[in-house]
Design a protein around this motif. Structure first.
Motif, PDB file in Angstrom:
ATOM      1  N   TRP A  61       0.829  -1.216   0.000  1.00 29.27           N
ATOM      2  CA  TRP A  61       0.000   0.000   0.000  1.00 29.27           C
ATOM      3  C   TRP A  61       0.859   1.259   0.000  1.00 29.27           C
ATOM      4  O   TRP A  61       0.378   2.344  -0.402  1.00 29.27           O
ATOM      5  CB  TRP A  61      -0.968   0.008   1.195  1.00 29.27           C
ATOM      6  CG  TRP A  61      -0.336   0.247   2.536  1.00 29.27           C
ATOM      7  CD1 TRP A  61       0.075  -0.700   3.423  1.00 29.27           C
ATOM      8  CD2 TRP A  61      -0.072   1.511   3.152  1.00 29.27           C
ATOM      9  NE1 TRP A  61       0.598  -0.111   4.556  1.00 29.27           N
ATOM     10  CE2 TRP A  61       0.507   1.259   4.408  1.00 29.27           C
ATOM     11  CE3 TRP A  61      -0.274   2.836   2.774  1.00 29.27           C
ATOM     12  CZ2 TRP A  61       0.904   2.262   5.279  1.00 29.27           C
ATOM     13  CZ3 TRP A  61       0.116   3.858   3.633  1.00 29.27           C
ATOM     14  CH2 TRP A  61       0.690   3.566   4.875  1.00 29.27           C
ATOM     15  N   SER A  63       2.964   1.917  -2.012  1.00 27.85           N
ATOM     16  CA  SER A  63       3.181   2.327  -3.412  1.00 27.85           C
ATOM     17  C   SER A  63       2.374   3.574  -3.760  1.00 27.85           C
ATOM     18  O   SER A  63       2.779   4.359  -4.626  1.00 27.85           O
ATOM     19  CB  SER A  63       2.821   1.185  -4.372  1.00 27.85           C
ATOM     20  OG  SER A  63       1.446   0.846  -4.269  1.00 27.85           O
ATOM     21  N   LEU A  64       1.226   3.768  -3.075  1.00 25.23           N
ATOM     22  CA  LEU A  64       0.375   4.926  -3.375  1.00 25.23           C
ATOM     23  C   LEU A  64       1.029   6.245  -2.942  1.00 25.23           C
ATOM     24  O   LEU A  64       1.158   7.164  -3.763  1.00 25.23           O
ATOM     25  CB  LEU A  64      -0.999   4.755  -2.741  1.00 25.23           C
ATOM     26  CG  LEU A  64      -1.806   3.531  -3.232  1.00 25.23           C
ATOM     27  CD1 LEU A  64      -3.131   3.459  -2.511  1.00 25.23           C
ATOM     28  CD2 LEU A  64      -2.010   3.608  -4.738  1.00 25.23           C
ATOM     29  N   LEU A 189     -10.487   0.587 -13.721  1.00 21.67           N
ATOM     30  CA  LEU A 189     -11.287   1.420 -12.805  1.00 21.67           C
ATOM     31  C   LEU A 189     -12.759   1.039 -12.866  1.00 21.67           C
ATOM     32  O   LEU A 189     -13.445   0.973 -11.832  1.00 21.67           O
ATOM     33  CB  LEU A 189     -11.097   2.901 -13.162  1.00 21.67           C
ATOM     34  CG  LEU A 189      -9.717   3.493 -12.877  1.00 21.67           C
ATOM     35  CD1 LEU A 189      -9.632   4.929 -13.376  1.00 21.67           C
ATOM     36  CD2 LEU A 189      -9.391   3.443 -11.385  1.00 21.67           C
ATOM     37  N   HIS A 203      -5.846  -6.797  -1.374  1.00 23.68           N
ATOM     38  CA  HIS A 203      -4.938  -5.668  -1.170  1.00 23.68           C
ATOM     39  C   HIS A 203      -5.024  -5.189   0.277  1.00 23.68           C
ATOM     40  O   HIS A 203      -6.113  -5.182   0.870  1.00 23.68           O
ATOM     41  CB  HIS A 203      -5.253  -4.522  -2.135  1.00 23.68           C
ATOM     42  CG  HIS A 203      -6.639  -3.981  -2.011  1.00 23.68           C
ATOM     43  ND1 HIS A 203      -7.656  -4.317  -2.862  1.00 23.68           N
ATOM     44  CD2 HIS A 203      -7.186  -3.104  -1.126  1.00 23.68           C
ATOM     45  CE1 HIS A 203      -8.755  -3.695  -2.522  1.00 23.68           C
ATOM     46  NE2 HIS A 203      -8.514  -2.959  -1.460  1.00 23.68           N
ATOM     47  N   ILE A 206      -5.080   0.898   3.314  1.00 24.43           N
ATOM     48  CA  ILE A 206      -4.145   2.016   3.422  1.00 24.43           C
ATOM     49  C   ILE A 206      -3.955   2.369   4.890  1.00 24.43           C
ATOM     50  O   ILE A 206      -4.917   2.513   5.640  1.00 24.43           O
ATOM     51  CB  ILE A 206      -4.682   3.238   2.639  1.00 24.43           C
ATOM     52  CG1 ILE A 206      -4.766   2.902   1.142  1.00 24.43           C
ATOM     53  CG2 ILE A 206      -3.804   4.459   2.861  1.00 24.43           C
ATOM     54  CD1 ILE A 206      -5.438   3.970   0.316  1.00 24.43           C
ATOM     55  N   ALA A 266       0.034   7.133 -12.469  1.00 23.44           N
ATOM     56  CA  ALA A 266      -0.892   7.063 -11.332  1.00 23.44           C
ATOM     57  C   ALA A 266      -1.892   5.928 -11.525  1.00 23.44           C
ATOM     58  O   ALA A 266      -2.194   5.173 -10.579  1.00 23.44           O
ATOM     59  CB  ALA A 266      -1.620   8.393 -11.178  1.00 23.44           C
ATOM     60  N   GLY A 267      -2.398   5.773 -12.749  1.00 29.06           N
ATOM     61  CA  GLY A 267      -3.383   4.735 -13.022  1.00 29.06           C
ATOM     62  C   GLY A 267      -2.832   3.336 -12.831  1.00 29.06           C
ATOM     63  O   GLY A 267      -3.465   2.477 -12.195  1.00 29.06           O
ATOM     64  N   TYR A 270      -2.129   2.651  -9.063  1.00 29.11           N
ATOM     65  CA  TYR A 270      -3.367   2.441  -8.297  1.00 29.11           C
ATOM     66  C   TYR A 270      -3.981   1.081  -8.609  1.00 29.11           C
ATOM     67  O   TYR A 270      -4.407   0.355  -7.688  1.00 29.11           O
ATOM     68  CB  TYR A 270      -4.377   3.548  -8.606  1.00 29.11           C
ATOM     69  CG  TYR A 270      -5.677   3.347  -7.858  1.00 29.11           C
ATOM     70  CD1 TYR A 270      -5.774   3.625  -6.500  1.00 29.11           C
ATOM     71  CD2 TYR A 270      -6.799   2.824  -8.511  1.00 29.11           C
ATOM     72  CE1 TYR A 270      -6.962   3.408  -5.801  1.00 29.11           C
ATOM     73  CE2 TYR A 270      -7.982   2.603  -7.825  1.00 29.11           C
ATOM     74  CZ  TYR A 270      -8.067   2.894  -6.462  1.00 29.11           C
ATOM     75  OH  TYR A 270      -9.229   2.665  -5.775  1.00 29.11           O
ATOM     76  N   TYR A 273      -2.141  -1.718  -6.987  1.00 28.38           N
ATOM     77  CA  TYR A 273      -2.502  -1.833  -5.558  1.00 28.38           C
ATOM     78  C   TYR A 273      -3.884  -2.465  -5.405  1.00 28.38           C
ATOM     79  O   TYR A 273      -4.069  -3.413  -4.624  1.00 28.38           O
ATOM     80  CB  TYR A 273      -2.470  -0.450  -4.904  1.00 28.38           C
ATOM     81  CG  TYR A 273      -3.279  -0.381  -3.623  1.00 28.38           C
ATOM     82  CD1 TYR A 273      -2.815  -0.973  -2.442  1.00 28.38           C
ATOM     83  CD2 TYR A 273      -4.534   0.250  -3.595  1.00 28.38           C
ATOM     84  CE1 TYR A 273      -3.575  -0.929  -1.282  1.00 28.38           C
ATOM     85  CE2 TYR A 273      -5.287   0.299  -2.437  1.00 28.38           C
ATOM     86  CZ  TYR A 273      -4.802  -0.295  -1.276  1.00 28.38           C
ATOM     87  OH  TYR A 273      -5.548  -0.260  -0.130  1.00 28.38           O
ATOM     88  N   TRP A 274      -4.866  -1.970  -6.148  1.00 27.11           N
ATOM     89  CA  TRP A 274      -6.254  -2.417  -5.968  1.00 27.11           C
ATOM     90  C   TRP A 274      -6.420  -3.910  -6.276  1.00 27.11           C
ATOM     91  O   TRP A 274      -7.138  -4.614  -5.566  1.00 27.11           O
ATOM     92  CB  TRP A 274      -7.188  -1.589  -6.845  1.00 27.11           C
ATOM     93  CG  TRP A 274      -8.633  -1.947  -6.651  1.00 27.11           C
ATOM     94  CD1 TRP A 274      -9.398  -2.785  -7.412  1.00 27.11           C
ATOM     95  CD2 TRP A 274      -9.470  -1.510  -5.585  1.00 27.11           C
ATOM     96  NE1 TRP A 274     -10.662  -2.895  -6.898  1.00 27.11           N
ATOM     97  CE2 TRP A 274     -10.745  -2.114  -5.766  1.00 27.11           C
ATOM     98  CE3 TRP A 274      -9.286  -0.658  -4.490  1.00 27.11           C
ATOM     99  CZ2 TRP A 274     -11.803  -1.890  -4.906  1.00 27.11           C
ATOM    100  CZ3 TRP A 274     -10.343  -0.432  -3.641  1.00 27.11           C
ATOM    101  CH2 TRP A 274     -11.592  -1.047  -3.832  1.00 27.11           C
TER     102      TRP A 274
END
Length: 610
Positions: A61, A63-64, A189, A203, A206, A266-267, A270, A273-274
């Motif tokens: 997490w 990584s965000l 997404l 995952h 956070i 960013a995409g 994310y 992670y998700w």
């Protein structure tokens, strides 16, 4: 034949006034100059996850926030290089900024590091793309070096055809990759919101506490993620390649590149992670995401092909920026002058060919396994990043234009982050990056030796306008004609020599008294009206006796201010292979005289008809 092949591969020569046709618009420039930065989406997020995985999957997490840190640095770099574009519209980027604001050695450090980095860009990118190809076609694995070399040759030829030709062809794969990544992010997404696709692994939430995660590990992961920022500086180096108004178009292209890179980076982070993506040795993060979202179908393989293409085409950023940076260094007399020369297609061909050749050499030396070069590749670009930021800080403090404080703050933030990343690199990866401490000083030393040579040449060639030209009578000049026998070639050369001066000497070098006696008799019978000097060579050498004789003549001529001219008879065969059947003593003699004597060399050609 060679000319026809060259025209077929490179195209027709362009006139100097056609240079406007080789300028890039924003969309072609974005593809050509951003391929390196955009390709880093394929490995930048993965580098973050690899470091974090050392502390376990619950640490992923982080990584965000690390990605947010990378994006902050990206914004600082984009804004900073946008300011550099307007402050230094002639191009040169970090080299020009550091040289003018921090001093010559800092500028050469930035320039040298970037030149080495562009060579590494080509070698690493092509090798990575080759790995993708050989993974799809395992039978090519044993020929990976050959495949990589062929790809370098193809990209080199494309760039020799000119910027617009290469940009037109290479823009399609770049935009295709961007489209595929947007599809992956959009699909990921949508699936995350609707819950249609289950994660690969659960995952972590956070903020989950993780044992073993300290500041050192997080900084190491951050520095690894910053490898996604290589290539950001390329646009500022290549401003002259843009259509007018070049600075404005370059600045807009830089903003477009920064925006696309930020969205993709960013995409992917994310979604990784998700969906609980764990770094794997046999499958990339992008491959796992595409396989999870779309399955192992045709679309999955299309995404993989687009990734392989962008990794290969990342090399083209080096081909666009290296020649222009070499031009700026050559203009300042720190690199050889041939790097200032435009080729048939108005590109800086010598820079393009040099980059291709050095990249091939690197691929061959490392046998196509350039993974160990990636840390050098990353640290090589952060050295000029840091120096350019520092140089711009000095620039704003000196110039203090309107709203300079805000611009100073941007560069100050960028400089602090860049120096921090450099420090992390040296602390965590010193065994891999220590060669940079050797290479860069050697490159700077070479730059200084080249510059010193040019300064000495200029000093020796400089004319004193107050001194008149010396007056010399043509009859005082001495013309020496080396002869090997009595032929039409010799006759033609003697006729030319007698038109220059009345003081003509023919010189024959014989390897035996009998040969000399025979030559004297034949010369006397011919009686061309030119004095013949014969020299006996005890060791059968023509060069050494002739060299000594000309030295004697030169010494006597210098005493009366006369010039010595050596006229060489030279015949040329009707076909190229026929020249291999004749000795090249004339070439050796000329090479020796040019290297050692201040004499005039003239060649009188005689062409055989058959």
């Amino acid at each position: 034949m060679w000319t026809k092949l060259k025209r077929m591969l490179i195209g027709r020569p362009l006139k100097s006034n056609e240079s406007h046709s080789q300028k890039l618009n924003k969309f072609k420039a974005l593809a050509v100059l951003s391929s390196d930065a955009l390709s880093s989406v394929a490995y930048g997020p993965e580098q973050i996850l690899i470091v974090l995985m050392a502390a376990g999957s619950t640490a992923l997490w982080f990584s965000l926030p690390i990605a947010i840190g990378v994006l902050v640095l990206l914004i600082a770099l984009v804004l900073s290089y946008r300011q550099i574009i307007f402050a230094y519209p002639q191009g040169g980027g970090a080299y020009m900024v550091a040289k003018e604001n921090l001093g010559t050695n800092f500028g050469l450090t930035a320039g040298g590091a970037l030149l080495v980095d562009y060579i590494l860009t080509v070698a690493v990118s092509i090798s990575a793309g080759t790995d993708a190809i050989t993974s799809a076609f395992p039978s090519l694995h044993q020929h990976s070096v050959t495949v990589a070399v062929v790809i370098v040759v193809i990209i080199t030829l494309l760039n020799l055809r000119g910027l617009t030709d290469s940009a037109t062809l290479l823009s399609y794969p770049v935009y295709f990759f961007v489209l595929m990544m947007l599809v992956v992010i959009g699909g990921g997404l949508f699936a995350a919101i609707t819950g249609h696709t289950a994660p690969i692994h659960p995952h972590p939430s956070i903020g989950t506490p993780v044992m073993g995660v300290g500041l050192f590990l997080l900084l190491r992961a951050f520095s690894s993620g910053c490898s996604a920022l290589t290539g950001v500086e390329a646009i500022s180096n290549a401003i002259p390649s843009f259509k007018e108004p070049a600075p404005k178009n370059a600045a807009r292209t830089l903003l477009m590149m920064g925006g696309i890179l930020a969205v993709l980076l960013a995409g992917i982070v994310y979604l990784s992670y998700w969906y609980g993506v764990h770094p794997s040795s046999d499958q990339t993060v992008l491959s796992q995401l595409a396989g999870t979202l779309f399955g192992r179908n045709l679309f999955y393989y299309i995404i993989q092909v687009s990734t392989a293409l962008i990794l290969i085409l990342a090399a083209n950023t080096g081909y666009s920026a290296f020649p222009l940076l070499a031009f700026n260094l050559a203009k300042d007399k720190y690199m050889p002058r041939p790097f200032k020369v435009r080729g048939d297609r108005l590109g800086y061909s010598n820079g393009i060919i040099t980059l291709g050749a050095l990249s091939i050499l690197l691929i061959i030396i490392f046998k196509g396994r350039t993974e160990n070069l990636i840390p050098l590749y990353a640290v090589g670009v952060f050295i000029p990043f840091s120096l350019s930021q520092t140089g711009m800080i000095v620039h704003w403090l000196k110039k203090r234009p309107r709203a300079w404080v805000g611009k100073l703050v941007i560069n100050l933030i960028g400089a602090l982050i860049c120096y921090m990343i450099l420090a992390i690199f040296f602390l965590t990866k010193f065994p891999q990056i220590w060669p940079v401490l050797v290479f860069v000083p050697i490159v700077i030393f070479i730059f200084h030796k080249i510059h010193e040579h040019y300064m000495l040449v200029a000093e020796q060639l400089r004319i004193d306008f107050s001194e008149p030209l010396p007056t010399i009578h043509a009859s005082d000049n001495v013309i020496v004609v080396p002869v090997a026998g009595i032929t039409k070639v010799v006759e033609q050369s003697l006729t030319y020599a007698k038109s220059l001066s009345d003081n003509v000497i023919a010189v024959y070098v014989g390897d035996s008294p009998e040969a000399i006696e025979k030559m004297n008799k034949e010369w006397e019978d011919w009686n061309p009206g030119v004095r013949l000097i014969t020299l006996h060579s005890l060791y059968r050498s023509i060069v050494s006796p002739l060299d000594k004789f000309i030295s004697t003549v030169k010494y006597k001529a210098d005493q009366r201010g006369a010039t010595v001219t050596v006229v060489f008879p030279q015949f040329y065969t009707a076909k190229w292979w026929q020249s291999l059947l004749h000795n090249q003593s004339g070439v050796l003699i000329k090479a020796t005289l040019i290297r050692n004597k201040d004499v005039v060399i003239a060649t009188v050609p005689y062409h055989f008809k058959k």
